[in-house]
Design a protein around this motif. Sequence first.
Motif, PDB file in Angstrom:
ATOM      1  N   GLN A 486       0.822  -1.144   0.040  1.00 41.82           N
ATOM      2  CA  GLN A 486       0.143  -0.014  -0.088  1.00 41.82           C
ATOM      3  C   GLN A 486       0.739   1.274  -0.054  1.00 41.82           C
ATOM      4  N   PRO A 487       0.418   2.318  -0.698  1.00 43.27           N
ATOM      5  CA  PRO A 487       1.182   3.592  -0.677  1.00 43.27           C
ATOM      6  C   PRO A 487       1.515   4.141   0.693  1.00 43.27           C
ATOM      7  N   ARG A 488       0.865   4.000   1.843  1.00 38.18           N
ATOM      8  CA  ARG A 488       0.865   4.036   3.227  1.00 38.18           C
ATOM      9  C   ARG A 488       0.543   2.993   4.031  1.00 38.18           C
ATOM     10  N   ARG A 489       1.401   2.798   5.079  1.00 43.20           N
ATOM     11  CA  ARG A 489       1.375   1.686   6.031  1.00 43.20           C
ATOM     12  C   ARG A 489       0.461   2.289   7.309  1.00 43.20           C
ATOM     13  N   LEU A 490       0.592   3.620   7.649  1.00 44.12           N
ATOM     14  CA  LEU A 490       0.083   4.283   8.580  1.00 44.12           C
ATOM     15  C   LEU A 490      -1.131   5.245   8.101  1.00 44.12           C
ATOM     16  N   ILE A 491      -2.393   5.011   8.472  1.00 41.22           N
ATOM     17  CA  ILE A 491      -3.319   5.580   8.085  1.00 41.22           C
ATOM     18  C   ILE A 491      -4.153   6.124   9.187  1.00 41.22           C
ATOM     19  N   ALA A 492      -4.110   7.255   9.705  1.00 42.95           N
ATOM     20  CA  ALA A 492      -4.746   7.706  10.901  1.00 42.95           C
ATOM     21  C   ALA A 492      -5.618   9.031  10.558  1.00 42.95           C
ATOM     22  N   ALA A 493      -6.604   9.342  11.590  1.00 44.66           N
ATOM     23  CA  ALA A 493      -7.294  10.334  11.657  1.00 44.66           C
ATOM     24  C   ALA A 493      -7.770  10.629  13.113  1.00 44.66           C
ATOM     25  N   GLU A 494      -7.996  12.008  13.195  1.00 46.63           N
ATOM     26  CA  GLU A 494      -8.358  12.468  14.671  1.00 46.63           C
ATOM     27  C   GLU A 494      -9.706  12.152  15.000  1.00 46.63           C
ATOM     28  N   LEU A 495     -10.078  11.577  16.037  1.00 46.88           N
ATOM     29  CA  LEU A 495     -11.507  11.562  16.487  1.00 46.88           C
ATOM     30  C   LEU A 495     -11.868  12.828  17.241  1.00 46.88           C
ATOM     31  N   PRO A 496     -12.626  13.731  16.618  1.00 48.39           N
ATOM     32  CA  PRO A 496     -12.907  15.094  17.183  1.00 48.39           C
ATOM     33  C   PRO A 496     -13.545  15.027  18.415  1.00 48.39           C
ATOM     34  N   LEU A 532       1.281  13.732  12.055  1.00 45.68           N
ATOM     35  CA  LEU A 532       2.660  13.137  12.079  1.00 45.68           C
ATOM     36  C   LEU A 532       2.594  11.680  11.831  1.00 45.68           C
ATOM     37  N   LEU A 533       1.624  10.992  12.080  1.00 47.99           N
ATOM     38  CA  LEU A 533       1.402   9.725  11.745  1.00 47.99           C
ATOM     39  C   LEU A 533       1.135   9.525  10.216  1.00 47.99           C
ATOM     40  N   ASN A 534       0.449  10.405   9.751  1.00 50.14           N
ATOM     41  CA  ASN A 534       0.024  10.612   8.371  1.00 50.14           C
ATOM     42  C   ASN A 534       1.148  10.961   7.342  1.00 50.14           C
ATOM     43  N   SER A 535       2.318  11.272   8.054  1.00 55.88           N
ATOM     44  CA  SER A 535       3.296  11.967   7.007  1.00 55.88           C
ATOM     45  C   SER A 535       4.139  10.845   6.351  1.00 55.88           C
ATOM     46  N   ALA A 536       4.762  11.223   5.260  1.00 55.37           N
ATOM     47  CA  ALA A 536       5.634  10.264   4.495  1.00 55.37           C
ATOM     48  C   ALA A 536       6.547   9.657   5.320  1.00 55.37           C
ATOM     49  N   ALA A 537       7.478  10.801   6.043  1.00 58.90           N
ATOM     50  CA  ALA A 537       8.583  10.506   6.803  1.00 58.90           C
ATOM     51  C   ALA A 537       8.276   9.545   7.776  1.00 58.90           C
ATOM     52  N   VAL A 538       7.178   9.689   8.735  1.00 58.64           N
ATOM     53  CA  VAL A 538       6.974   8.574   9.689  1.00 58.64           C
ATOM     54  C   VAL A 538       6.402   7.430   9.115  1.00 58.64           C
ATOM     55  N   ASP A 539       5.681   7.453   7.990  1.00 59.22           N
ATOM     56  CA  ASP A 539       5.469   5.955   7.448  1.00 59.22           C
ATOM     57  C   ASP A 539       6.736   5.218   7.044  1.00 59.22           C
ATOM     58  N   PRO A 562      10.336  12.523  15.699  1.00 59.36           N
ATOM     59  CA  PRO A 562      10.972  13.864  15.813  1.00 59.36           C
ATOM     60  C   PRO A 562      11.266  14.499  17.317  1.00 59.36           C
ATOM     61  N   SER A 563      12.109  15.210  17.356  1.00 60.52           N
ATOM     62  CA  SER A 563      12.398  15.696  18.863  1.00 60.52           C
ATOM     63  C   SER A 563      11.198  16.839  19.220  1.00 60.52           C
ATOM     64  N   PRO A 564      11.024  16.764  20.489  1.00 62.53           N
ATOM     65  CA  PRO A 564       9.842  17.692  20.970  1.00 62.53           C
ATOM     66  C   PRO A 564      10.041  19.190  20.222  1.00 62.53           C
ATOM     67  N   PRO A 580      -0.042  21.501   3.570  1.00 67.67           N
ATOM     68  CA  PRO A 580       0.432  20.083   3.949  1.00 67.67           C
ATOM     69  C   PRO A 580       1.934  20.023   3.613  1.00 67.67           C
ATOM     70  N   ALA A 581       2.271  20.547   2.309  1.00 65.74           N
ATOM     71  CA  ALA A 581       3.685  20.476   1.970  1.00 65.74           C
ATOM     72  C   ALA A 581       4.594  20.766   2.830  1.00 65.74           C
ATOM     73  N   ALA A 582       4.278  22.207   3.258  1.00 62.58           N
ATOM     74  CA  ALA A 582       5.341  22.922   4.341  1.00 62.58           C
ATOM     75  C   ALA A 582       5.434  21.967   5.520  1.00 62.58           C
ATOM     76  N   ILE A 583       4.094  21.353   6.041  1.00 64.05           N
ATOM     77  CA  ILE A 583       4.223  20.655   7.186  1.00 64.05           C
ATOM     78  C   ILE A 583       5.078  19.558   6.858  1.00 64.05           C
ATOM     79  N   GLU A 584       4.936  18.645   5.859  1.00 68.70           N
ATOM     80  CA  GLU A 584       5.666  17.670   5.239  1.00 68.70           C
ATOM     81  C   GLU A 584       7.251  17.766   5.326  1.00 68.70           C
ATOM     82  N   ALA A 585       7.498  18.903   4.984  1.00 67.64           N
ATOM     83  CA  ALA A 585       9.004  19.391   4.811  1.00 67.64           C
ATOM     84  C   ALA A 585       9.641  19.428   6.185  1.00 67.64           C
TER      85      ALA A 585
END
Length: 600
Positions: A486-496, A532-539, A562-564, A580-585
């Motif tokens: 799959q393109p992503r192993r980590l598929i997450a969503a906030e439960l509001p 974080l969990l949905n990012s490509a780097a954490v995946d 990543p560090s705090p 989203p691109a800025a956050i991913e970077a």
Amino acid sequence: MGEIVKTRSAAVRPTAAEIHAPIDHDIARSLSSQLAEDHRLAFARSFAHAVIRGCRRADDPEAVLPPLDGVELARLSSDAAAAAARVGGAIVDLPAEQAAYVVGTAYTTALPEAYRATHGIFYTPPELVERLLVMSEAAGVNWRTCRVLDPACGGGAFLLPIARRMIAVLKGTDPVFILQQLGARLRGFDVDPFGGWLAQAMLDLALRDLAREAGRGVPRVVETRDSLDLKPADHGTYDLVIGNPPYGRVSPAIERRAVFRRSIYGHANLYGLFTDAALRWAREDGVIGYVTPTSMLSGLYYKALRELLAAEARPHAVNFVSERDGVFADVLQETMLATYRRRSKTRTAKVGFIEIRAAGEVRLRSAGAFSLPARPAAPWLLPRTPEQMALSTRLRAMPHRLADYGYGVSTGPLVWNRFKGQFRAQGGAGNFPVIWAESVTSDGRFLWRSEKRNHAPWFAARRPKDDWLIVTQPCVLLQRTTAKEQPRRLIAAELPASFIKKHGGVTVENHLNMVRPIVDEPRVPPAVIAVLLNSAAVDAAFRCINGSVAVSAFELEEMPLPSPAAVRRVAKLVATGAAPAAIEAVIAAAYERVDAASAA
């Protein structure tokens, strides 16, 4: 990154894999009469026995096979007998190792599924056997003097090439002496009496010329026994313990669990028990070489086994099988070849990747080395692809985990089939929304829905007894089952929080993980954890830990993050609605720059 490529020339005979495809067809046709399950075991043995009889050479039609005692054989139909004869004829001129693989897989293909699963029977392709033997040599095995055990030898996949190596280093000596050496230094155990017979029969056929020259039979090196029934005489006996141990979760009897308690944490798996047993069979400086699933590298239930290996037999080399499809029939788990050296002091091991190509070409790619973690029970961070080598090295230097942000992971508490009578189609007093796995979309959004069969939207809680099933605080939901394809192993969503407040709580089904606050005031809100969990780097980081389709709570909690300071930067971007691109970077940069400052 080094590469070794072995190419089969046009003059070389077809590989076992190339012959195996029509064999499956023959067996399927032979079984078309829809044999009852309790008749298939006898049929499988009879079919394989007939194949063995059919693969005798034309110049040696009366080659003696070992006795087959206490095993029920069935009369084959004319079609089945003809199919067995065709298979035997097709492999008669193959190298013995390839012929043994063909016969072994023919046997397992015909076995009853329940029997095959209980005994974890899968035969090893010759290409992987050869690679594990080379790895064992690199770990220090000397074929001239070593004593060797395969504790799950059915079919003889390892015994045959080991015997050839022992014979090769003794070339020029008396054939009688050579056979005596084989009888003294080579052993195979198997709990399946017919699998053991196959191993001895293939050995007898492969060594018939040597036996004829010596004027005596091939020594009996295979014994029918349960390899997990350890005896005092077994301890410290062998220079090499090698093989493809059976896989599968088991519930050991109290006595056996007590014997293996040092390597069991929670559920037991057969291959974990066989690994523990190998440490006892091996000498003080002995080598263990096993083909196993990769789950032991990171799974919670293997933490005791990792601690044991780190203390008694650290890894020397690990080779991952790059493609699982077509290598082991019906095996979906990722597979690795690993060698361990008893009493080794080094904390590093070599890493490589094996690819078996359809044309018979074996490709090995080196990926450097990895080091054991300071906490041996923690997942061993290895690259699962050659491209992950640099990343896995950086991950080992990253000290921060979810707990540093104030979060832990648990599985959704609702096991639907235990509460069938409490599901409702409509809401009402005392009813709470059920959060099924489909509520977490592939693009990381929460969308409350119950679209699959038997997925009712509401749960009628019987309070206060069912209070433990009700979630009343915001959290992050995460799919529990994904595949490496799959393109992503980590598929997450906030439960509001707004959704929880509206309904007074929800219940989460157990095909979802919940990333929940474990402190009153976590460092960042759940929305940031979801990003974080949905990012490509954490995946990518998770793929260096996980070796199965399960996204486990333990692995999530052990995943380097990543560090705090970096996460605070992410939190600011999320709060201001950054692209989203800025956050991913920012997240990607945290994994690229791992040093004392960023880890602080």
